[in-house]
Scaffold this motif. Structure first.
Motif, PDB file in Angstrom:
ATOM      1  N   ILE A 294       0.861  -1.178   0.000  1.00  0.00           N
ATOM      2  CA  ILE A 294       0.000   0.000   0.000  1.00  0.00           C
ATOM      3  C   ILE A 294       0.900   1.231   0.000  1.00  0.00           C
ATOM      4  CG2 ILE A 294      -1.735   1.295   1.315  1.00  0.00           C
ATOM      5  CD1 ILE A 294      -2.710  -1.349   2.482  1.00  0.00           C
TER       6      ILE A 294
ATOM      7  N   PHE B 178      13.951   4.068  -4.826  1.00  0.00           N
ATOM      8  CA  PHE B 178      14.250   3.459  -3.526  1.00  0.00           C
ATOM      9  C   PHE B 178      13.400   2.225  -3.246  1.00  0.00           C
ATOM     10  CE2 PHE B 178      13.598   2.865   1.014  1.00  0.00           C
ATOM     11  CZ  PHE B 178      14.906   2.845   1.479  1.00  0.00           C
ATOM     12  N   GLY B 179      12.137   2.288  -3.604  1.00  0.00           N
ATOM     13  CA  GLY B 179      11.227   1.185  -3.272  1.00  0.00           C
ATOM     14  C   GLY B 179      11.345  -0.017  -4.195  1.00  0.00           C
ATOM     15  N   LEU B 180      12.168   0.107  -5.239  1.00  0.00           N
ATOM     16  CA  LEU B 180      12.287  -1.005  -6.190  1.00  0.00           C
ATOM     17  C   LEU B 180      13.365  -1.978  -5.746  1.00  0.00           C
ATOM     18  CD1 LEU B 180      12.116   0.968  -9.556  1.00  0.00           C
ATOM     19  CD2 LEU B 180      10.257  -0.172  -8.342  1.00  0.00           C
TER      20      LEU B 180
ATOM     21  N   ARG C 127       7.506   8.382  -6.380  1.00  0.00           N
ATOM     22  CA  ARG C 127       8.252   7.351  -5.650  1.00  0.00           C
ATOM     23  C   ARG C 127       7.317   6.240  -5.161  1.00  0.00           C
ATOM     24  NH1 ARG C 127      11.212   9.245  -0.216  1.00  0.00           N
ATOM     25  NH2 ARG C 127       9.042   9.655   0.330  1.00  0.00           N
ATOM     26  N   MET C 128       6.144   6.632  -4.713  1.00  0.00           N
ATOM     27  CA  MET C 128       5.169   5.644  -4.255  1.00  0.00           C
ATOM     28  C   MET C 128       4.587   4.862  -5.430  1.00  0.00           C
ATOM     29  SD  MET C 128       4.492   5.025  -1.229  1.00  0.00           S
ATOM     30  CE  MET C 128       5.373   5.573   0.208  1.00  0.00           C
TER      31      MET C 128
ATOM     32  N   THR D 237       8.549  14.116   2.736  1.00  0.00           N
ATOM     33  CA  THR D 237       9.445  13.136   3.367  1.00  0.00           C
ATOM     34  C   THR D 237      10.383  12.476   2.362  1.00  0.00           C
ATOM     35  OG1 THR D 237       7.442  12.611   4.606  1.00  0.00           O
ATOM     36  CG2 THR D 237       9.404  11.472   5.267  1.00  0.00           C
ATOM     37  N   LEU D 238      11.039  13.291   1.556  1.00  0.00           N
ATOM     38  CA  LEU D 238      12.043  12.732   0.649  1.00  0.00           C
ATOM     39  C   LEU D 238      13.321  12.492   1.441  1.00  0.00           C
ATOM     40  CD1 LEU D 238      11.519  14.998  -2.484  1.00  0.00           C
ATOM     41  CD2 LEU D 238      10.574  12.737  -2.036  1.00  0.00           C
ATOM     42  N   PHE D 239      14.033  11.424   1.105  1.00  0.00           N
ATOM     43  CA  PHE D 239      15.264  11.104   1.828  1.00  0.00           C
ATOM     44  C   PHE D 239      16.320  12.154   1.478  1.00  0.00           C
ATOM     45  CE2 PHE D 239      13.378   6.785   0.922  1.00  0.00           C
ATOM     46  CZ  PHE D 239      12.738   6.721   2.150  1.00  0.00           C
TER      47      PHE D 239
ATOM     48  N   TYR E  84       1.714   5.294   0.542  1.00  0.00           N
ATOM     49  CA  TYR E  84       1.271   6.305   1.505  1.00  0.00           C
ATOM     50  C   TYR E  84       2.009   7.599   1.221  1.00  0.00           C
ATOM     51  CZ  TYR E  84      -0.445   7.816   6.149  1.00  0.00           C
ATOM     52  OH  TYR E  84      -1.091   8.446   7.185  1.00  0.00           O
TER      53      TYR E  84
ATOM     54  N   LEU F 187       7.485   1.678   1.556  1.00  0.00           N
ATOM     55  CA  LEU F 187       8.017   1.374   0.222  1.00  0.00           C
ATOM     56  C   LEU F 187       8.506  -0.069   0.116  1.00  0.00           C
ATOM     57  CD1 LEU F 187       9.820   4.767  -0.382  1.00  0.00           C
ATOM     58  CD2 LEU F 187       8.093   3.808  -1.888  1.00  0.00           C
TER      59      LEU F 187
ATOM     60  N   LYS G 225      10.525  -1.864   2.305  1.00  0.00           N
ATOM     61  CA  LYS G 225      11.843  -2.247   2.822  1.00  0.00           C
ATOM     62  C   LYS G 225      11.746  -2.811   4.242  1.00  0.00           C
ATOM     63  CE  LYS G 225      13.679  -0.965  -0.948  1.00  0.00           C
ATOM     64  NZ  LYS G 225      13.946  -1.999  -1.940  1.00  0.00           N
TER      65      LYS G 225
ATOM     66  N   PHE H  43       2.513  11.288   2.714  1.00  0.00           N
ATOM     67  CA  PHE H  43       2.275  12.141   3.878  1.00  0.00           C
ATOM     68  C   PHE H  43       2.057  13.592   3.445  1.00  0.00           C
ATOM     69  CE2 PHE H  43       4.755   8.647   5.651  1.00  0.00           C
ATOM     70  CZ  PHE H  43       4.146   8.414   6.860  1.00  0.00           C
TER      71      PHE H  43
ATOM     72  N   THR I  83       6.290   1.889  -7.317  1.00  0.00           N
ATOM     73  CA  THR I  83       6.305   0.546  -6.705  1.00  0.00           C
ATOM     74  C   THR I  83       5.019  -0.235  -7.002  1.00  0.00           C
ATOM     75  OG1 THR I  83       5.343   1.329  -4.642  1.00  0.00           O
ATOM     76  CG2 THR I  83       7.730   1.343  -4.765  1.00  0.00           C
TER      77      THR I  83
ATOM     78  N   MET J 255      19.732  11.401  -0.501  1.00  0.00           N
ATOM     79  CA  MET J 255      19.700  10.757  -1.810  1.00  0.00           C
ATOM     80  C   MET J 255      19.288  11.771  -2.876  1.00  0.00           C
ATOM     81  SD  MET J 255      17.750   7.220  -0.970  1.00  0.00           S
ATOM     82  CE  MET J 255      18.105   6.290   0.509  1.00  0.00           C
TER      83      MET J 255
END
Lengths: 377, 285
Positions: free
Chosen positions: A75, A96-98, A142-143, A83-85, A77, B177, B179, A79, A146, A88
């Motif tokens: 799922i 990132f999520g891949l 980014r979400m 909330t980007l890292f 989400y 994500l 992890k 926010f 995935t 990076m």
């Protein structure tokens, strides 16, 4: 894709959420609207697994996910804060999520999403120095990259300026539809409902007061005005305080577009708006009640939208002494005009009589663009 | 309290030269730090200084201190960083007590720490009898045991504050994500807390190098540089201890330079900010 929330409750000191029951399916977008502190974000946190319910269960495609760890729920989400890292780059954030092997396989999808959000040129940038809008687009991309089954959005556009917010909101609905993702969007802004919702849930004091499709809600909201403000007053006094009827919503099929002005039709009525839109596409517009002026006679004016319409009802505007809300109706069109009591007396406006409602082409504010669907008429 | 405030309010501040007072106080503080460094020249003959500096026992103690402090720091990092993460992330009944316990070696007089360690590691203790082949005392192992014990709070506290300052939303998003915890720890929590943790490493190492009290109790031999200074001073007076002191000063300067370079590379913030704020390289808090 089906998400079911069954009898979910969660109690905090001084606040109890639920029992919540919701059933969503396919690629619909549910807008969960309610005042601050009504429990909107808590519902999202329960679905994603950041908090555990006291009672009840959450099912995804019939499978109970109540105890499934966050990372295995598939799922998405988003926010309120992107909330980007920070350590990076934009590209590293997006992928990132891949999984390692997926990065190459998903190149076309990454390209498609970054182009859809208009962030392709930012991929090598660091996070520092990006604008709020850019960061939120990256966060959403980014979400979505995935391929989540469901996308939860907790007022992701709340901190953006109005122009960016409106553009991104239209963009977001189109992308969610294109990707076929079921979305739940939490907000306390009424205009987000018109811009994004297929369905709407109205939440107050931890309870869902009503859930229905936007179309059904608007058509049953009252005989006099198609806006959530009117509907809400029948649900609870505390909600009517929240929805103060700040918008008229009209939706129609674009029939003409030339020189920065387009026209759309709603039944037999034609309205002009600013901007070029694709012929035969659908647009949804918001018009502020204050922007609609009333006249007893058909006057020559520079305003491009004039409609003869019946006064359905005259009422006091909420918490605005001396201001009246004039509810107007013709065929399938419901409008509200907000005028002073003095104007109403001066013109001698009465219920059940006809007046001319007039507004400029600059007054409607396009919040929804999409493919035209015959059912929409 | 009220009278204090009214007293402060009644002072005519226009009569006091603010800058003059600040400069005088600052100057005295600076003098207090610098004067002992320069006073060395009164205890040492320049002609014999080089010979004294290259005395084999001075070099050996210096090298031994560097090696043992490095090993101790690595060991504290290996166990202390995970402990700091636990204390920062998992709140459970008694976690506050554990936070107090990890600070004890910092507050306890080092000699007392050494005595406690001697109780645990002496050849007649349970541990000593279980592993008779291992020399826990009067050995390099003993030095490392003493250093790790007294220096560990620096690593744990610095890392804990650094993890505390990493916004948990970053970790939550990483989990959303897809992890798992290990990935989140290595790719998100550690890099974002990196600056504070590195400061923890630096301060731990500095503390380990300067360690004396606990080492005196547990491993007087072989000599570390601190024990060498202590012994030289006891036997031959200050002039005999000077070579080791000079090497210590030299090491301090190198450490401060190395530290400031690391800090500058990490974020460009000043050495003072980094040392006492334990800032993380993350953005939104």
């Amino acid at each position: 894709m089906t998400l079911e929330i069954v009898n979910v409750t969660k109690t905090f000191p001084g606040f109890t959420l639920g029992p919540i029951n919701l059933r969503l399916s396919d690629d619909m977008i549910l807008v969960l609207i309610g005042p601050t502190g009504s429990g909107k974000s808590t519902i999202l946190n329960l679905i994603i697994g950041l908090i555990k319910p006291d009672t009840g269960s959450i099912y995804l495609d019939g499978v109970d996910i109540t105890k499934v760890p966050i990372e295995s729920r598939k799922i998405g989400y988003s926010f309120q804060n992107p909330t980007l890292f920070p350590h990076m780059s934009v590209f590293e954030n997006i992928v990132f999520g891949l999984k390692k092997g997926d990065k190459r396989l998903k190149e076309p999808q990454i390209k498609r999403l970054t182009e859809s959000f208009g962030i392709s040129h930012l991929l090598n940038r660091k996070i520092n120095g990006l604008s709020g809008g850019e960061m939120q687009k990256i966060s959403l991309a980014r979400m979505l990259v995935t391929e989540p089954k469901i996308m939860l959005m907790d007022e992701p556009l709340a901190h953006l300026d109005n122009i960016t917010k409106n553009k991104l909101r239209i963009n977001l609905r189109q992308i969610l539809k294109k990707e076929g993702v079921l979305g739940i969007y939490v907000t306390h802004f009424e205009d987000d409902v018109y811009a994004l919702a297929d369905s709407v849930s109205i939440l107050t004091n931890g309870q869902i007061k009503k859930t229905d499709t936007l179309r059904t809600m608007l058509s049953t909201s009252s005989s006099s005005n198609r806006s959530l403000s009117f509907l809400s007053s029948s649900l609870s006094p505390s909600i009517s305080e929240f929805f103060q009827g700040d918008y008229n919503y009209l939706e129609g099929k674009v029939t003409e577009s030339k020189d920065g002005v387009s026209a759309f039709k709603l039944g037999v009525h034609r309205f002009e708006i600013l901007g070029d839109y694709q012929i035969d596409s659908k647009v949804g517009v918001l018009i502020k009640p204050e922007d609609i002026i009333l006249s007893l006679d058909l006057v020559k004016t520079s305003a491009r939208n004039i409609i003869r319409i019946m006064v359905m009802n005259i009422g006091n505007a909420y918490s605005k002494p001396g201001i009246l809300d004039i509810h107007l109706v013709i065929d399938d069109i419901h409008l509200m005009s907000r005028i002073t009591r003095e104007s109403k007396n001066h013109l001698g406006i009465k219920e059940k009589e006809y007046v001319y409602a007039i507004f400029k082409a600059t007054a409607p504010h396009v919040v929804r663009e999409g493919k035209y669907d015959a059912v929409d008429v | 309290m009220i009278s204090d405030v009214s007293f402060m309010n009644n002072i005519d501040y226009s009569m006091i030269n603010f800058k003059l007072i600040i400069w005088i106080l600052s100057g005295l503080a600076l003098l207090y730090i610098i004067y002992p460094l320069f006073s060395i020249s009164t205890f040492v003959e320049p002609s014999t200084l080089l010979t004294s500096l290259t005395r084999p026992e001075v070099i050996d103690t210096f090298v031994l201190s560097l090696i043992t402090a490095s090993i101790s720091t690595m060991l504290i990092g290996l166990f202390g960083v995970p402990l700091a993460y636990c204390l920062s992330r998992y709140k459970f009944q008694g976690s506050f007590l554990i936070q107090i316990v990890v600070i004890i070696p910092l507050v306890l007089p080092p000699l007392a720490s050494g005595a406690l360690l001697l109780g645990v590691f002496n050849p007649n203790s349970e541990l000593g009898k279980t592993f008779p082949e291992i020399e826990f005392t009067q050995s390099v192992i003993g030095i490392i045991i003493a250093q790790t014990y007294v220096a560990s709070p620096f690593m744990i506290l610095a890392s804990m504050v650094a993890f505390d300052m990493v916004d948990k939303s970053y970790e939550n998003i990483a989990r959303v994500l897809g992890k798992k915890n290990w990935h989140v720890f290595i790719r998100i929590s550690l890099p974002l807390a990196k600056k504070g943790i590195l400061i923890g490493f630096m301060m731990t190492w500095i503390r380990a190098i300067g360690e004396l009290g606990a080492t005196l109790m547990l491993a007087y031999n072989p000599h570390t540089i601190s024990i060498q200074i202590y012994e030289d001073n006891a036997i031959g007076g200050l002039s005999q201890a000077i070579p080791s002191i000079i090497l210590s000063i030299f090491l301090s300067v190198i450490l401060i330079l190395a530290y400031s370079l690391i800090v500058k590379k990490l974020e460009g913030s000043s050495i003072h900010q980094s040392m006492f704020s334990f800032g993380v390289s993350g953005g939104n808090k």
